[in-house]
Each structure stands twice: as structure tokens, then as C-alpha cells.
Design a protein around this motif. Structure first.
Motif, PDB file in Angstrom:
ATOM      1  N   GLY A 259      15.768   6.703  27.929  1.00  0.00           N
ATOM      2  CA  GLY A 259      17.172   7.073  27.755  1.00  0.00           C
ATOM      3  C   GLY A 259      17.569   8.274  28.583  1.00  0.00           C
TER       4      GLY A 259
ATOM      5  N   THR B 116      30.221   6.688  27.077  1.00  0.00           N
ATOM      6  CA  THR B 116      29.378   5.776  26.293  1.00  0.00           C
ATOM      7  C   THR B 116      29.155   4.493  27.095  1.00  0.00           C
ATOM      8  OG1 THR B 116      30.269   6.734  24.271  1.00  0.00           O
ATOM      9  CG2 THR B 116      29.149   4.613  24.072  1.00  0.00           C
TER      10      THR B 116
ATOM     11  N   HIS C 290      26.999   5.391  30.278  1.00  0.00           N
ATOM     12  CA  HIS C 290      25.549   5.511  30.087  1.00  0.00           C
ATOM     13  C   HIS C 290      24.892   4.136  30.027  1.00  0.00           C
ATOM     14  CE1 HIS C 290      26.088   9.824  28.299  1.00  0.00           C
ATOM     15  NE2 HIS C 290      26.170   9.789  29.611  1.00  0.00           N
TER      16      HIS C 290
ATOM     17  N   MET D  17      24.271   1.051  24.292  1.00  0.00           N
ATOM     18  CA  MET D  17      25.164   2.062  23.711  1.00  0.00           C
ATOM     19  C   MET D  17      24.677   2.508  22.339  1.00  0.00           C
ATOM     20  SD  MET D  17      28.986   1.063  25.018  1.00  0.00           S
ATOM     21  CE  MET D  17      29.079  -0.578  24.314  1.00  0.00           C
TER      22      MET D  17
ATOM     23  N   ASP E 229      22.527   5.514  22.533  1.00  0.00           N
ATOM     24  CA  ASP E 229      23.146   6.702  23.105  1.00  0.00           C
ATOM     25  C   ASP E 229      23.067   7.855  22.096  1.00  0.00           C
ATOM     26  OD1 ASP E 229      25.088   7.438  25.487  1.00  0.00           O
ATOM     27  OD2 ASP E 229      25.929   8.351  23.691  1.00  0.00           O
TER      28      ASP E 229
END
Lengths: 363, 363
Positions: free
Chosen positions: A150, A248, A251, A322, A325
Motif C-alpha cells: 500500500g 481515494t 490511490h 480503495m 486505503d
């Protein structure tokens, strides 16, 4: 030369904005004297700007060391961090050493995190060399590295002692990177300041042509807005989250494509269109607003549609990414939406609705 | 059950000291509720204590996850840190996850640093299982990992939300580790509280026999002294450095022998004798005080002489290693010395004098 103050009690510091700030600006370093300065940069930036800056710094610091990292988001990781630690230890750097981050967001984030954790924290100064870093990543004390599972998952809130935004450095910035930086500038309009959006619509050509006056306005106004937000919520327990408008989705784009394939700003650009479309489908803004934002993003040379990151189930892949995240809680995705032009809010949305948005905005 | 408060504004927290604190103490977790608790422990401690603690935690947290690391100072490194990050990410842990460190100083330091940097900071709770961790390392918010070029070089100041010192856990502690913990207890006497030194001289046998009342006094008084110091100087810009009495020499011993060969407390024990001898040679204390401290350390089952870490130039090797210690500045070593019984000070000393001390106190 203009100064924007980040007000955080004993962690307050100025962002200095101007053209050819040094050598006149050397007194700015008066409070951060030490025997040793270490400049962390990347090979691309170093070729263009390193000699000048080390010459300035050598007039203040008896010893100036330089560490060059490879250029790219894929090097924003634990290996680069360890290279900084190893160099600092091999050079015998102590807790009074001052770290300078000369580069874009990657260099700033990695160097800032190194400063936050070397001997439990040493002083550091940001010298952002990209528009994106000048208007966003170098301001506010978020530092991080990516984990293979991540983006920005490992990091710290750690404020620099000074941020130096020298507009001259943008002269050598590739147009693609200028556009990527503009994504974060455009962001400040819908979430906080529609006057900035009006100004951008009128002055975008001058900005794209790197007119120094236009750039100065862009950097100054962006830093003022970010300073206002960060001053109220340093550690993102509330308000600060609005700065993640479009992020969001972005990413997920970056993780889904592989870090570095799309520039961060490009992912944010497409992400903002998706977040605006989500806001519209939630009944918060009208289609005219979404179109207006989309047009501005497109004029800035940025993508307005998200990529397909999974041919079989594109929306499912976006949703999976997401959900991991940092802003998610208990698997629930919290989107920054526009609750009327110039005002942001945090909202959850059903998977079905998010799938509609992704279907409408990607590919 | 007794509580000692660490007063650091909005980062204040209690250290709870007692026997069999849970399940009665479960309300202590009322302010740290979440969907997920992650317990980080080591294989040795896990075998003895994990089942009980996870059972308690499961009555508060719907999901309790466990990560066991190998046991030993040599695992206080980036690899263990990455194992924690990877587990947290694979388990989908968000910013509300609470990390519990169940173990000694190594587990506490690594887990604390993971909590400080996972998603830029999540809540964590210390459950120290060794005397050393209960009286020193779990209190005060210093977290760190070792770098191959130096001990505790990478870390953060990051306060736990709660420290639970359960004296029952010391029942299974090997005698060598009990003694190692006593080194940090003995330390508080010369630097701050000669009454504690008097008490230890009178009650050491009861402490070594793990008398619960004696252990309670030792842990409580140590935490009170450390709380008083940390409350005034959280980030070690001044006073807090006195807690490092004996540690400059100790860090050289640990690095010179290889981490884990001597226990940290054993190195501190020999290091305190060396620092006391340095204090005597600086004219700050008399030979009687050095002898009194040496006798107490020896009675506690601890080494009173430093090891030879280099046959050719032992003192030179000590000096080289001490110069890269975090407390050094510009290569100048700052020693914590005893400036009269019960009072510590920071001093530099000539290499020649330090060589004399090492010659007299090692081998």
C-alpha cells in the motif's frame, strides 16, 4: 519574496515563496545552524540544481554532504530510507545534523520520514523542486514511504523547520510534471475556494507558460489554503481529510497501474472527476459543476477519465484497492465529496453507486 | 492496584501496577475500544502468557489477532518491523486498530515504533513482561529499532495510551533477566533518589526472591522517578539524558560484543561502574560511593567489570563506539556522571581520562 506561516505552536514554520531566493535568503537558515547539512536529492534534480544549492549551504554549514537517490515513485520505499540512514551513520551524523530534501514529493516524503526517525528526530528543510511539491506535498508535515501492500502506509506527521519554494526551479520542470502539480492546485478550488477556480480558468495559459507572476499566485494561494487547513487539524482527525479530494480513487489508480505509471497528479486529476461525479450522483452538485471542473482539468493537460485496471471486474478492483486505503475504517470507504461548490465533506457511498461512477468515468 | 500518571498534556497516560490486574482491570481499556486488537509478542512470552491476555482482550475487542516474533535483541530490526507492517496490511488493519506489545523491551520498542509509523500513528498499549521493561523501557515513549551500524538509531518519541505492569508475569522471569532489570532500578538511586538506594541495600534479598510487595515498591518508585523526568523533558532536550547513566559505556559494550551477547541490563551494570569511576576521577564523588554502588550491583547478580571488546586497543574501540552514540555531538561524547550522590550531570571528558577508566574497569 513572500512568506506563508504554518501555525502549529512550537512546531510552526514559514513557507518562503519567491524567485532566486538564495543567496539573499540565507538568513532564513539562522535558526537552523549546525556543523553538518545533508542534502538528499535524486539524480535528475541533482544534475539541474544541486551545485547551486550546495554552494549556498556551504556558506552556512561547515560540512555539506550529498546523497543522490534514483528518480521515481518506485524508489519511495524502505530501501531508499535505509540508504539515507546508512549514509548518516557512516558520516557520523548526530542529532544536530540538518537534512535538506531537494526534489519533488518522493524526495520530500522519504527525506522527511528519515528526519522524523533518525535518532528519533532531527531538523529538516524542504526545498521542493516540482509544482506538486511546492503546492502540496512539502507543506503540512506528512511524511511517508510506500509499502509493497500500500502507498504511503508507513510514515509520520513531522513538520519541517522551513519550506523554500523557489519558482526558478520550475523553469526546468517538464510540462507533464507541471500539469501533474496543477491537479493539486485545481483541487483547492472545489473544496475551499471557488475564487481560485475562477482565477485558474482565466489565467491557466499564463500558468502553463510558467509566467513567474502566475506561478507565484498559484503557489502562494495553494499554500495559504493548505496552511489554513493544517493549522486546524495537523494530524488529520477531521477537517484535513478534505485535502484528499480525488485521492481515494487516485490511490486505487496508482496501486492498480503500478506506482509510477501514472504520475500522482494525473491520478488525482482523474480521481477528482470521479469524486465530482460521485458528488453529483449523491445529489450534492449539479452536472454543470462536474463539467466545469472536468474542462479545467482537461485544459491543464491532465486525464479526465480513469484507467481500466482490471479487464474482468474493473469496479471490483477499484473497490478492493480503495478499501485498504488509510482513510478507510473497518472496510468502509470514506470519500471526499463536494457538498456544493467550494465546500467538501466526507461521505460513504454504496458499492453499487461507486460501481456506477467507475463505469461512467473509466476507460 | 496502583497508578502512576505520565503527564504530557493530551499525550498523558497511566502506568497501572499490580498483581493479576485483569479481568478486574478491563475498564482501563474503555477509552481505547476498537474493532480490532493486534497483540505482538515473542515466542517465549507467548508460550507463558499469551492465552490469558488474548482471552481478556477478546471480551473487549471483537477481533483479536496475534503476531509472534522470534525472541532476542538481534530481532529488534527492520525485518521484524516489516513483519508487523505486512501482517497489519494483510489483515486489513485501519487507523483505529490498537496494537498491544506483550513482552520485554525488544517487543515494546519494535511494536511501539510500528504503532508510531503505521498509517502515521495508531494507538498502542504496553504490557511489559520483564522487570526491565516495567521499570524503564515501556515508560516514556521512546521507541526504536537497531540499525546494523548502531543501537536504537532509528525510532520515534511516541507515547502509549496505557502501560500495564502486572507483577505476576515476573514469576516466570528467569533470574538472569530479573537481575538485568535491577540494573535500571539501581540506576535511579545515584541519579535521583538515594533513599531508593538505601531501600535496595536493605531489601535486595526480598526483591531477588520476587516478593510481590518488594517488586511492587521497586516498579512503583522507578516509574514515579521516570514519570517525573519524562514529564519535564519528553524529547530529551535536557534533563531526560540523566536516565542514560551508565548507558554510553553500555552501548559500546553491546555493540562491541554483538547485540544480545550481554543483556542490556548487564551492560548498563558494568557501564554504571565505569561512569561512577569516571565521576570519581573528575572529582565529583569519592571512592566510597563508587564502592557502595559496585557492591550493590554485584549483590544484584550483575557484572561490575566491562568486557574486553578489542584485544589490541580496547579503550580505542570503546571510544570509537561511544562517539557514534546518539548522545554524542560533533564527535564529542557526553557522559552522564554523578555530581554527588543522588544528582546527575552531563560532562565531557578527555580521551586520556576515559582510557584510564576503561583500563581500570575492564577485563
Amino acid at each position: 519574496m513572500h512568506s506563508v506561516e504554518i501555525s502549529l505552536g512550537d512546531r510552526s514554520y514559514p513557507i518562503v515563496i519567491g524567485s532566486r531566493i538564495f543567496p539573499d535568503g540565507l538568513p532564513l537558515l539562522a535558526d537552523i545552524r549546525s556543523t553538518t547539512a545533508v542534502v538528499v536529492s535524486n539524480t535528475t534534480v541533482a544534475r539541474l540544481h544541486l551545485a547551486g544549492w550546495t554552494a549556498f549551504l556551504a556558506t552556512v554549514y561547515p560540512q555539506v554532504r550529498v546523497l543522490e537517490l534514483p528518480d521515481g515513485e518506485e524508489f519511495k520505499n524502505g530501501n531508499s530510507l535505509d540508504r539515507i540512514f546508512t549514509a548518516l551513520l557512516e558520516w557520523g551524523c548526530d542529532r544536530k545534523t540538518v537534512l535538506f530534501a531537494l526534489g519533488g514529493g518522493v524526495i520530500g516524503d522519504v527525506t522527511g520520514f528519515a528526519a522524523a526517525t533518525y535518532m528519533r528526530g532531527i531538523a529538516f528543510v524542504q526545498i521542493p523542486t516540482t509544482l506538486l511539491a511546492q503546492v502540496d506535498s512539502s507543506v503540512g508535515g506528512k511524511t511517508a514511504i510506500n509499502h509493497r501492500l500500500g502507498k504511503n502506509m508507513i510514515g509520520a506527521f513531522y513538520q519541517p523547520r522551513l519550506v523554500i519554494c523557489d519558482l526558478e526551479m520550475l523553469a526546468t520542470l517538464p510540462q507533464r510534471e507541471l500539469s501533474a502539480g496543477l491537479a493539486e492546485v485545481i483541487k483547492y478550488g472545489p473544496i475551499a475556494d471557488m475564487a481560485l477556480m475562477d482565477w485558474l480558468e482565466a489565467s491557466l495559459d499564463a500558468v502553463l507558460a510558467k509566467d513567474r507572476g502566475a506561478l507565484a499566485h498559484v503557489v502562494r494561494r495553494s499554500c495559504e489554503i493548505k496552511a489554513w487547513v493544517v493549522g486546524q487539524d495537523e494530524k488529520e482527525t477531521g477537517l484535513r481529510a478534505i485535502l484528499n479530494f480525488g485521492h481515494t480513487f487516485a490511490h486505487a489508480i496508482e496501486a492498480g497501474m503500478g506506482y509510477g505509471v501514472w504520475l500522482h497528479g494525473e491520478a488525482v486529476a482523474a480521481g477528482m472527476v470521479m469524486a465530482a461525479e460521485l458528488s453529483r450522483r449523491l445529489g450534492l452538485v449539479d452536472g454543470f459543476f462536474v463539467q466545469r471542473l472536468t474542462t479545467l482539468i482537461q485544459r491543464a493537460g491532465l486525464p479526465v477519465r480513469g484507467p481500466v485496471i482490471n479487464a474482468a471486474d474493473n469496479a471490483g478492483r477499484y473497490l478492493d484497492l480503495m478499501r485498504v486505503d488509510k482513510k478507510s475504517e473497518a472496510g468502509e470507504i470514506r470519500f471526499v465529496v463536494i457538498d456544493g461548490p467550494g465546500k467538501a465533506a466526507l461521505r460513504t457511498a454504496s458499492d453499487a453507486l461507486v460501481r456506477e461512477v467507475i463505469g461512467a468515468c473509466c476507460g
